[in-house]
Design an enzyme around this catalytic site. Structure first.
Site, PDB file in Angstrom:
ATOM      1  N   ASP A  52       0.764  -1.054   0.057  1.00  0.00           N
ATOM      2  CA  ASP A  52      -0.087  -0.060   0.007  1.00  0.00           C
ATOM      3  C   ASP A  52       0.870   1.287   0.002  1.00  0.00           C
ATOM      4  OD1 ASP A  52      -2.214  -1.630   0.226  1.00  0.00           O
ATOM      5  OD2 ASP A  52      -2.320  -1.426   2.145  1.00  0.00           O
ATOM      6  N   TYR A 110       6.381  -9.783   7.650  1.00  0.00           N
ATOM      7  CA  TYR A 110       6.149  -8.294   7.908  1.00  0.00           C
ATOM      8  C   TYR A 110       6.485  -7.856   8.921  1.00  0.00           C
ATOM      9  CZ  TYR A 110       3.242  -7.899   3.781  1.00  0.00           C
ATOM     10  OH  TYR A 110       2.855  -7.796   2.285  1.00  0.00           O
TER      11      TYR A 110
END
Length: 245
Positions: A52, A110
């Protein structure tokens, strides 16, 4: 025709994510521009993930097919010379013809960084989320433990999620502190839209006593997003590693 894999790192602050878009510059566009300058032709680039806007990457993998005899070390050096300062090529390698950065990916890790202090840190501006209330990492780890395993994560994804199958397997999840820097990490076979940022938001909700540990399994079972599980800011999120066989 060679199939070339690049491992890159980047700061996502100035970009609208990886995938090419019409409303702003993206990582993919910047990489394609650099490849075109170096190899004289604009090649199609396949990325491992659609990060994103504002999300960073310590390791991001992509591949492209090109007709060139330029040595790999030279490709890496030349790309780093023309890429913007916030994007760098860490590694360039030849891979088999059937390699695809996204479809051959077996998992990702992540990391989400939180500056946990009552005073802001100007050196982490845009690189970590500033949260002033003290996070109890022991309690937070108990929340993280509930995410590990194969679960339906429908309640932990954003409204723009396009994946019909919302079952994912999380192999590791935890949180650690080094001074005022708190890092949340999660590894799995795949992630839904905004899933990692919402998992962190859930940890924060428990820390603030807006949810308790017993709520998490019920939320998973019901599959309905709770307002307490907010989507954390993109600035603290990093794609840390991409796993291939």
């Amino acid at each position: 025709m060679r199939n070339i894999k690049l491992t890159i790192c980047y700061l996502g602050t100035n970009y609208h994510g990886f995938q090419v878009q019409s409303n702003g510059i993206t990582i993919c566009e910047a990489v394609q521009d650099a490849i075109e300058r170096v190899l004289g032709k604009r090649y199609d680039v396949k990325g491992c993930s659609r990060t994103d806007a504002g999300v960073h990457a310590n390791r991001y993998c992509l591949n492209f097919r090109a007709e060139t005899e330029m040595p790999l070390w030279s490709i890496k050096k030349a790309l780093n010379a023309v890429l913007p300062d916030d994007i760098a090529v860490r590694c360039a390698e030849d891979v088999p013809e059937d390699f695809h950065a996204r479809y051959c990916c077996k998992g990702k890790r992540y990391v989400y960084k939180i500056w946990n202090s009552d005073a802001k840190n100007p050196f982490l501006q845009g690189l970590a989320y500033h949260y002033f209330r003290t996070i109890d990492v022991v309690q937070a780890q108990a929340v993280c433990n509930l995410f590990v395993g194969t679960h339906d994560f429908a309640a932990f994804c954003g409204g723009k999620n396009t994946q019909e199958n919302t079952v994912r397997t999380i192999t590791a999840c935890g949180i650690c502190r080094s001074g005022d820097l708190v890092e949340f990490y999660v590894e799995g076979d795949g992630f839904l839209y905004n899933m990692v940022r919402i998992l962190v938001g859930t940890v924060i909700a428990v820390s603030e006593n807006r949810l308790n540990l017993q709520d998490i399994p019920r939320i998973m079972e019901q599959g309905v997003r709770r307002v307490e599980c907010k989507t954390m800011s993109a600035c603290g999120l990093y794609l840390d590693e991409v796993f291939y066989e």
